[in-house]
Design an enzyme around this catalytic site. Structure first.
Site, short mmCIF file in Angstrom:
data_model
loop_
_atom_site.label_atom_id
_atom_site.label_comp_id
_atom_site.label_asym_id
_atom_site.label_seq_id
_atom_site.Cartn_x
_atom_site.Cartn_y
_atom_site.Cartn_z
CE1 TYR A 1 31.75 51.74 39.24
CE2 TYR A 1 32.06 49.37 39.44
CZ TYR A 1 31.67 50.58 39.98
OH TYR A 1 31.21 50.63 41.28
CG HIS B 1 26.57 43.92 45.75
ND1 HIS B 1 27.55 43.82 46.69
CD2 HIS B 1 25.41 44.08 46.43
CE1 HIS B 1 27.00 43.94 47.90
NE2 HIS B 1 25.70 44.09 47.76
CD GLU C 1 43.82 39.23 58.80
OE1 GLU C 1 44.74 39.23 57.98
OE2 GLU C 1 43.95 38.91 60.01
C1 BV8 Z 1 20.65 49.31 50.12
C2 BV8 Z 1 29.31 47.76 44.11
C3 BV8 Z 1 18.43 50.02 50.39
C4 BV8 Z 1 30.54 48.52 44.07
C5 BV8 Z 1 28.80 47.35 46.34
C6 BV8 Z 1 24.06 52.68 57.72
C7 BV8 Z 1 23.95 51.49 58.39
C8 BV8 Z 1 23.65 50.33 57.71
C9 BV8 Z 1 23.48 50.33 56.34
C10 BV8 Z 1 23.61 51.51 55.67
C11 BV8 Z 1 23.89 52.68 56.34
N1 BV8 Z 1 23.95 53.67 55.42
C12 BV8 Z 1 23.71 53.16 54.18
C13 BV8 Z 1 23.50 51.84 54.33
C14 BV8 Z 1 23.18 50.88 53.29
C15 BV8 Z 1 24.43 50.53 52.50
C16 BV8 Z 1 25.52 49.99 53.40
O1 BV8 Z 1 25.51 48.83 53.76
N2 BV8 Z 1 26.47 50.84 53.75
C17 BV8 Z 1 27.51 50.38 54.65
C18 BV8 Z 1 28.88 50.58 54.00
C19 BV8 Z 1 27.35 51.12 55.97
N3 BV8 Z 1 24.00 49.49 51.60
C20 BV8 Z 1 23.49 49.83 50.43
O2 BV8 Z 1 23.42 50.96 50.00
C21 BV8 Z 1 22.91 48.67 49.62
N4 BV8 Z 1 21.58 49.03 49.22
O3 BV8 Z 1 20.81 49.27 51.31
O4 BV8 Z 1 19.47 49.66 49.50
C22 BV8 Z 1 17.50 48.87 50.49
C23 BV8 Z 1 17.99 47.59 50.70
C24 BV8 Z 1 17.07 46.56 50.83
C25 BV8 Z 1 15.74 46.80 50.71
C26 BV8 Z 1 15.27 48.09 50.47
C27 BV8 Z 1 16.16 49.13 50.37
C28 BV8 Z 1 23.71 48.43 48.36
C29 BV8 Z 1 25.05 47.87 48.75
C30 BV8 Z 1 25.80 47.50 47.49
C31 BV8 Z 1 26.91 48.50 47.29
N5 BV8 Z 1 27.72 48.06 46.19
N6 BV8 Z 1 29.43 46.94 45.27
C32 BV8 Z 1 31.53 47.65 43.34
O5 BV8 Z 1 31.65 46.44 43.62
O6 BV8 Z 1 32.18 48.24 42.50
S1 BV8 Z 1 29.36 46.94 47.88
C33 BV8 Z 1 30.97 46.44 47.86
O7 BV8 Z 1 31.19 45.96 49.20
C34 BV8 Z 1 31.32 45.26 46.98
O8 BV8 Z 1 30.25 44.73 46.24
C35 BV8 Z 1 31.77 44.21 47.99
O9 BV8 Z 1 31.54 42.92 47.60
C36 BV8 Z 1 30.95 44.58 49.14
C37 BV8 Z 1 31.25 43.99 50.45
O10 BV8 Z 1 32.63 44.10 50.69
P1 BV8 Z 1 33.42 42.73 50.88
O11 BV8 Z 1 33.10 41.84 49.73
O12 BV8 Z 1 33.17 42.21 52.24
O13 BV8 Z 1 34.91 43.21 50.70
P2 BV8 Z 1 35.85 43.84 51.83
O14 BV8 Z 1 37.06 44.39 51.14
O15 BV8 Z 1 35.04 44.73 52.71
O16 BV8 Z 1 36.30 42.57 52.72
C38 BV8 Z 1 37.08 41.55 52.15
C39 BV8 Z 1 37.21 40.45 53.20
O17 BV8 Z 1 37.91 39.36 52.64
C40 BV8 Z 1 37.97 40.88 54.45
O18 BV8 Z 1 37.26 40.47 55.60
C41 BV8 Z 1 39.30 40.12 54.33
O19 BV8 Z 1 39.80 39.72 55.62
C42 BV8 Z 1 38.89 38.90 53.57
N7 BV8 Z 1 39.95 38.27 52.77
C43 BV8 Z 1 40.96 38.89 52.10
N8 BV8 Z 1 41.71 37.95 51.48
C44 BV8 Z 1 41.15 36.74 51.74
C45 BV8 Z 1 40.02 36.94 52.57
N9 BV8 Z 1 39.26 35.93 53.03
C46 BV8 Z 1 39.60 34.69 52.67
N10 BV8 Z 1 40.66 34.40 51.87
C47 BV8 Z 1 41.45 35.41 51.39
N11 BV8 Z 1 42.50 35.10 50.60
#
Ligand code: BV8
Ligand code: ZN
Length: 240
Positions: free
Chosen positions: A62, A115, A210
């Site tokens: 971080y 987040h 994408e």
């Molecule tokens: C929670 C901190 C409980 C880190 C982050 C199984 C199924 C479903 C859910 C879960 C599961 N097991 C666990 C879970 C829950 C889990 C989850 O979702 N896991 C997933 C991975 C399966 N979620 C959690 O744990 C959350 N908490 O659920 O608590 C709860 C909730 C509610 C109520 C009660 C209890 C907490 C999630 C937060 C985690 N922390 N960040 C850090 O940032 O250092 S997440 C991390 O991913 C980042 O914050 C980031 O923002 C986030 C999402 O990623 P994206 O922003 O989408 O980034 P990514 O690289 O993936 O995509 C980029 C996109 O941009 C691409 O599509 C690309 O094409 C596009 N792009 C690129 N360039 C451009 C562009 N678009 C336009 N223009 C460009 N130039």
């Protein structure tokens, strides 16, 4: 012509952004080609367990991302959203998954950093908050001045509850237009917002470099760089 939509005064506009909107500011995304998760295991650096096991490694991850903030700036995509906010009613809300502070730096006012943010940290023990600029970056694990507890980044890690979910659900329940920018839609609960607004009869627009798994769910999907698409799209949809 990108869009036939025209925003009306009584439209409640909500934005959800992900790492993609900051890609053109040279901030790495997570799941793209050279994404952060290709070099670091999420479990090691973005979970409470990882912090408990190796706080030094998590702080190293971080601190590096915080230090990069001094070398980057908002891009035309961030500024286009500032202009949009000025033309919308007071119900406008920008929800971001990003922690890079670029929306606020660009001038967006009503921002929910669900987040967390890289710009401050807090004590794991007494929850005193500190700005990252005031802590000693040389210390492998910064300590609290009040209780000597371990400071931790003000980031919502996996399996932690995102910030302001009640306010977010209140905003989404009133949203008539949702614009989702630069997110892969892989992380919950943010990935559900599109479906929630759609189920409520809201109009949804996706902007992404994408096609994603949910591109076909949007009323409109614009493929390309958000820094290029957003200025033109927002200029069109705010025309009277
Ligand atoms: C929670 C901190 C409980 C880190 C982050 C199984 C199924 C479903 C859910 C879960 C599961 N097991 C666990 C879970 C829950 C889990 C989850 O979702 N896991 C997933 C991975 C399966 N979620 C959690 O744990 C959350 N908490 O659920 O608590 C709860 C909730 C509610 C109520 C009660 C209890 C907490 C999630 C937060 C985690 N922390 N960040 C850090 O940032 O250092 S997440 C991390 O991913 C980042 O914050 C980031 O923002 C986030 C999402 O990623 P994206 O922003 O989408 O980034 P990514 O690289 O993936 O995509 C980029 C996109 O941009 C691409 O599509 C690309 O094409 C596009 N792009 C690129 N360039 C451009 C562009 N678009 C336009 N223009 C460009 N130039
Ligand atoms: Zn403390």
């Amino acid at each position: 012509m990108l869009s036939n939509l025209r925003i009306k005064n009584d439209d409640n506009v909500t934005i959800l952004t992900g790492a993609g909107i900051s890609a053109e500011s040279r901030i790495r995304t997570f799941r793209d080609g050279n994404g952060l998760w290709n070099e670091h295991r999420v479990e090691d650096v973005a979970t409470p367990e990882g912090f408990r096991k190796n706080p030094e490694l998590v702080w190293k991850f971080y601190k590096a991302r915080y230090k990069q903030l001094s070398e980057v700036e908002p891009n035309p995509g961030h500024y286009a959203l500032v202009e949009l906010e000025k033309k919308c009613n007071d119900d406008f809300c920008l929800i971001t998954q990003n922690v890079d502070n670029l929306h606020k730096l660009a001038g967006s006012k009503n921002v929910i950093e669900m987040h967390g943010t890289l710009v401050n940290c807090y004590c794991s023990n007494c929850r005193s908050y500190y700005s990252m600029s005031e802590i000693d970056m040389e210390l492998p694990i910064p300590l609290c001045e009040h209780c000597n507890g371990r400071l931790r980044p003000n980031i919502v890690w996996f399996n932690e509850i995102p910030y302001e979910l009640d306010k977010i659900h209140d905003v989404l329940s009133k949203t008539s237009i949702l614009i989702v920018v630069g997110t892969s839609g892989q992380v919950y609960p943010a990935a559900q917002f599109l479906y929630y607004v759609k189920r409520n009869g809201g109009y949804t627009i996706g902007v992404n470099l994408e096609f994603t798994h949910d591109s076909s769910v949007y009323n409109e999907f614009h493929k390309g760089k958000s820094g290029v698409i957003l200025p033109e799209l927002i200029n069109q949809i705010t025309q009277i």
